[in-house]
Design a protein around this motif. Sequence first.
Motif, PDB file in Angstrom:
ATOM      1  N   ARG A   3       0.845  -1.198   0.000  1.00 16.88           N
ATOM      2  CA  ARG A   3       0.000   0.000   0.000  1.00 16.88           C
ATOM      3  C   ARG A   3       0.876   1.242   0.000  1.00 16.88           C
ATOM      4  O   ARG A   3       1.776   1.391   0.812  1.00 16.88           O
ATOM      5  N   SER A   4       0.546   2.144  -0.930  1.00 13.47           N
ATOM      6  CA  SER A   4       1.451   3.270  -1.161  1.00 13.47           C
ATOM      7  C   SER A   4       1.548   4.199   0.041  1.00 13.47           C
ATOM      8  O   SER A   4       2.616   4.730   0.324  1.00 13.47           O
ATOM      9  N   GLU A   5       0.422   4.383   0.757  1.00 12.88           N
ATOM     10  CA  GLU A   5       0.462   5.344   1.864  1.00 12.88           C
ATOM     11  C   GLU A   5       1.298   4.830   3.029  1.00 12.88           C
ATOM     12  O   GLU A   5       1.638   5.579   3.926  1.00 12.88           O
ATOM     13  N   SER A   6       1.651   3.546   3.009  1.00 14.98           N
ATOM     14  CA  SER A   6       2.429   3.015   4.130  1.00 14.98           C
ATOM     15  C   SER A   6       3.871   3.520   4.111  1.00 14.98           C
ATOM     16  O   SER A   6       4.645   3.203   5.006  1.00 14.98           O
ATOM     17  N   ALA A   7       4.226   4.321   3.095  1.00 15.33           N
ATOM     18  CA  ALA A   7       5.539   4.965   3.124  1.00 15.33           C
ATOM     19  C   ALA A   7       5.648   5.899   4.326  1.00 15.33           C
ATOM     20  O   ALA A   7       6.752   6.217   4.777  1.00 15.33           O
ATOM     21  N   ASP A   8       4.514   6.315   4.849  1.00 15.87           N
ATOM     22  CA  ASP A   8       4.509   7.203   6.010  1.00 15.87           C
ATOM     23  C   ASP A   8       4.710   6.377   7.281  1.00 15.87           C
ATOM     24  O   ASP A   8       3.779   5.780   7.807  1.00 15.87           O
ATOM     25  N   GLY A   9       5.953   6.370   7.765  1.00 18.10           N
ATOM     26  CA  GLY A   9       6.279   5.533   8.913  1.00 18.10           C
ATOM     27  C   GLY A   9       5.670   6.011  10.212  1.00 18.10           C
ATOM     28  O   GLY A   9       5.605   5.262  11.177  1.00 18.10           O
ATOM     29  N   SER A  10       5.211   7.271  10.244  1.00 12.76           N
ATOM     30  CA  SER A  10       4.655   7.744  11.507  1.00 12.76           C
ATOM     31  C   SER A  10       3.281   7.139  11.763  1.00 12.76           C
ATOM     32  O   SER A  10       2.829   7.100  12.890  1.00 12.76           O
ATOM     33  N   VAL A  11       2.622   6.682  10.722  1.00 10.41           N
ATOM     34  CA  VAL A  11       1.337   6.002  10.908  1.00 10.41           C
ATOM     35  C   VAL A  11       1.514   4.494  10.782  1.00 10.41           C
ATOM     36  O   VAL A  11       1.019   3.717  11.586  1.00 10.41           O
ATOM     37  N   PHE A  12       2.239   4.095   9.746  1.00  7.00           N
ATOM     38  CA  PHE A  12       2.438   2.660   9.498  1.00  7.00           C
ATOM     39  C   PHE A  12       3.781   2.239  10.092  1.00  7.00           C
ATOM     40  O   PHE A  12       4.787   2.169   9.400  1.00  7.00           O
ATOM     41  N   LYS A  13       3.759   1.953  11.382  1.00  9.90           N
ATOM     42  CA  LYS A  13       5.015   1.684  12.078  1.00  9.90           C
ATOM     43  C   LYS A  13       5.662   0.403  11.560  1.00  9.90           C
ATOM     44  O   LYS A  13       6.877   0.258  11.583  1.00  9.90           O
ATOM     45  N   TRP A  14       4.868  -0.553  11.114  1.00 10.11           N
ATOM     46  CA  TRP A  14       5.414  -1.877  10.802  1.00 10.11           C
ATOM     47  C   TRP A  14       5.525  -2.157   9.315  1.00 10.11           C
ATOM     48  O   TRP A  14       5.940  -3.239   8.920  1.00 10.11           O
ATOM     49  N   ASN A  15       5.128  -1.203   8.473  1.00 13.03           N
ATOM     50  CA  ASN A  15       5.184  -1.444   7.025  1.00 13.03           C
ATOM     51  C   ASN A  15       6.410  -0.796   6.405  1.00 13.03           C
ATOM     52  O   ASN A  15       6.739   0.343   6.740  1.00 13.03           O
ATOM     53  N   PHE A  16       7.022  -1.508   5.472  1.00 16.32           N
ATOM     54  CA  PHE A  16       8.217  -0.977   4.825  1.00 16.32           C
ATOM     55  C   PHE A  16       8.143  -1.165   3.309  1.00 16.32           C
ATOM     56  O   PHE A  16       8.620  -2.163   2.784  1.00 16.32           O
ATOM     57  N   PRO A  17       7.544  -0.210   2.609  1.00 18.30           N
ATOM     58  CA  PRO A  17       7.547  -0.304   1.143  1.00 18.30           C
ATOM     59  C   PRO A  17       8.863   0.232   0.599  1.00 18.30           C
ATOM     60  O   PRO A  17       8.902   1.253  -0.083  1.00 18.30           O
ATOM     61  N   ILE A  18       9.942  -0.477   0.908  1.00 15.09           N
ATOM     62  CA  ILE A  18      11.274   0.042   0.594  1.00 15.09           C
ATOM     63  C   ILE A  18      11.456   0.121  -0.922  1.00 15.09           C
ATOM     64  O   ILE A  18      10.925  -0.714  -1.661  1.00 15.09           O
ATOM     65  N   ALA A  19      12.182   1.113  -1.355  1.00 14.97           N
ATOM     66  CA  ALA A  19      12.589   1.275  -2.755  1.00 14.97           C
ATOM     67  C   ALA A  19      11.447   1.663  -3.670  1.00 14.97           C
ATOM     68  O   ALA A  19      11.567   1.580  -4.880  1.00 14.97           O
ATOM     69  N   GLY A  20      10.342   2.115  -3.112  1.00 18.16           N
ATOM     70  CA  GLY A  20       9.327   2.672  -3.995  1.00 18.16           C
ATOM     71  C   GLY A  20       7.970   2.034  -3.832  1.00 18.16           C
ATOM     72  O   GLY A  20       7.840   0.906  -3.379  1.00 18.16           O
ATOM     73  N   THR A  21       6.951   2.813  -4.205  1.00 16.89           N
ATOM     74  CA  THR A  21       5.579   2.326  -4.124  1.00 16.89           C
ATOM     75  C   THR A  21       4.959   2.439  -5.511  1.00 16.89           C
ATOM     76  O   THR A  21       5.597   2.889  -6.456  1.00 16.89           O
TER      77      THR A  21
END
Lengths: 358, 442
Positions: free
Chosen positions: B131-149
């Motif tokens: 999910r693209s919005e999970s780039a925001d680590g302040s909300v999605f603490k456990w998601n890591f869309p590393i290297a692009g969404t």
Amino acid sequence: MFYRENGQFKTTYRADQQIFPILQDRMAITALLLVGFALVPMLASDYLFRAILIPFLIFSLAAVGVNILVGFCGQISLGSGAFMAVGAYAAYNFFVRIEGMPLLLALLLGGVSSMLFGMVFGLPSLRVKGLYLAVATLAAQFFADWMFLRVQWFTNNSPSGSVSVSNLQVFGLSLESPLAKYIFCLSLLVVIALLAKNLVRGAVGREWMAIRDMDVAAAVIGIRPMYAKLSAFAVSSFIVGVAGALWGFIYLGAWEPAAFSVDQSFRLLFMVIIGGMGSIMGSFFGAAFIVVLPIFLSQFLPALAGLFGVEISTAVVSHAELMVFGGLIVWFLIVEPHGLAKLWSIGKQKLRLWPFPH
Amino acid sequence: MKLSKLVLASTLVAAGASGLMAGNAFAQAKEQFIPVLSYRTGPYAPNGVPWANGYVDYIKLTNARGGINGVKFSFEECETGYDTARSVECYERLKSKGASFVQPLSTGATFAITEKAPADKIPVVTVGYGRSESADGSVFKWNFPIAGTYWVAADAIMQAIAKKEGGFDKLKGKKISLVYHDSPFGKEPIPLLQERAAMHGFNLTLLPVTAPGVEQKATWLQVRQNRPDYVVLWGWGIMNSTAIKEAQATGYPREKMYGVWWAGAEPDVKDVAEGAKGYNAVTMQHGAEPQSKLVKDVMAMVHDKGQGTGPKDEVGQVLYMRGAMSAMLAIEGVRSAQDRFGKGKVMTGEQIRWGLENLNLTQPKLDALGFAGVMRPISTSCVDHMGAAWARIHTWDGAKWQFTSDWLQGDEQIIKPLVKATAAKYAADKKLTPRTPADCQS
């Protein structure tokens, strides 16, 4: 020896009409409930709860619903996945759009929405039957797939079309732990299955069965086909809808329309056929067979191959799984076309005579 | 039915039940355990297989290199068939064996596991998807869309198209069609493309294709009617090759088609070979890299020892590299966690989460890992779980993929507000409070 009803006399109508007229059955069911509510929570691991028991309970509930329609009323339906989807999305909308909506009420309202949807798509059953009806109910499936993919309102305008729920609570108790989820699903299943069992034993159920066995004859003796068929659609899709809501809310947590695709409809139909058409008990067997067997095979086959020193890849395992699964279904249907429930009743019959068969 | 058969049947059932119990008992030794959710069957298998091969080979390569500070990795594959329910089952099963991190490899599963990860304390790594919005680590603490969404991918495609036309201002009045897989995966780029359409005044037509995507006649009829200036293809698995064949049949120029990276690998174009000539796809950093040092290392240390996964000649293809890179980014998260919490120890999910959040892959580090020329440096932070927004366009020349653009970067001015707004909506829906700076330190 242990399972014999000699000497159990029924002296009142009440005693004659109970669900389990034989003492041993009552004891067995009480024991089963005790195991379900007390023993399993003590023994089962997190994985067992989340990956096996909860899906099993939810599928059992759905299978009970489908069984009412297909097994008891003889209306073959391929739209069960759609009824699950309607239940899930309706419950979701009630849950997120109405502030302070209790979870249980949302789930039941999901069931009610699914009931209305089921009745609308049950209308063709008044004109067509058998295979034709199965095809007609496929329309429900495709309609639901289309609706939840394209109509953004149903997904609360989520850009990706995927919805999710969290912070579930029932009567102030959090539903986050697997144990709580399990107990919640189990309680709901017990209540609904009991109601369903009573329904199919009663006048309504007999009407359904009469329609199933021969609808013309049923109409002649005064059963209204429209009432009987639509009530079967209503009850069935209500239960399936609640199961769908549980599938989304409790098991997946976040879902997309693909979670309720036509595969799900087929799976539910298989459960009913393998478990036993026209048997509430059979629904549980069918659900267990369909849920547990693939998982079991995927674990068992590599272990089996390991015994012979062969390492097989995941792809081979999953293909073999499909083949074994298909083979078993065919084998079952040839050996026992009335499903696992029939095996169960044969077993009981044998036990009555045991250890001195004729 | 005879009693003997009944006994046989019940024994089978009992054996099944005991097998399930025993399944849990396989205890893991002191190794860092990685669950591998993959799909080697089903309509997406042609693309799922090379990814899984690359992923598994990289884990084996890491072990052959001696692990991370001596900590070796163990893994177990679980076949999901791209089915969300199966993926959840796999996740639950492998979680109980002490999963360090999980890569769901399907948008549906990503959504479902995102809801479970915070409670389970397992980082969800989605390299280039999710999910693209999970780039925001302040909300999605456990998601890591590393290297692009997907939003980065869509933006890179728009930039490439604009470049071809000679600037974004030239896009005014143009027609662009999005042919997409009708699922959350396919719908991900829509908000960004709509934003771009509003900015530059081009017409965006949305043309959904029902999963799995073999039936596209109606879609391409619309393409033929509309004659859009560009077609953006958001497909996966058999949908891609079908789309290219349909484009060929419709006479739509392949040069004007841009695929997402799931639609830009060898399996998608191989069957069409010459017919796909000129077809473009965005790559999130890497493309096919058969000449890279990584591939040579894999050949020398894994495949030549007879431990390779999958066919040798597919090593270095686009999706293979994607699998390897996905594994590498997460494993480097383990390394960075070890740097802080103790070298040579097995890390917990929480520690790896910190590691992934403080990833700093500089060029020398990448070179040492064999990724020289394959990708650009990446560094993540508490707020930015994506790390980098670089992409390139590559084009199929009839026999192989070749880069045809410079490095492109997703436009932060567009993506950032979109991420912020969507993540905020998620937080509001879930009644989450965004993380505080203090929480970022932990």
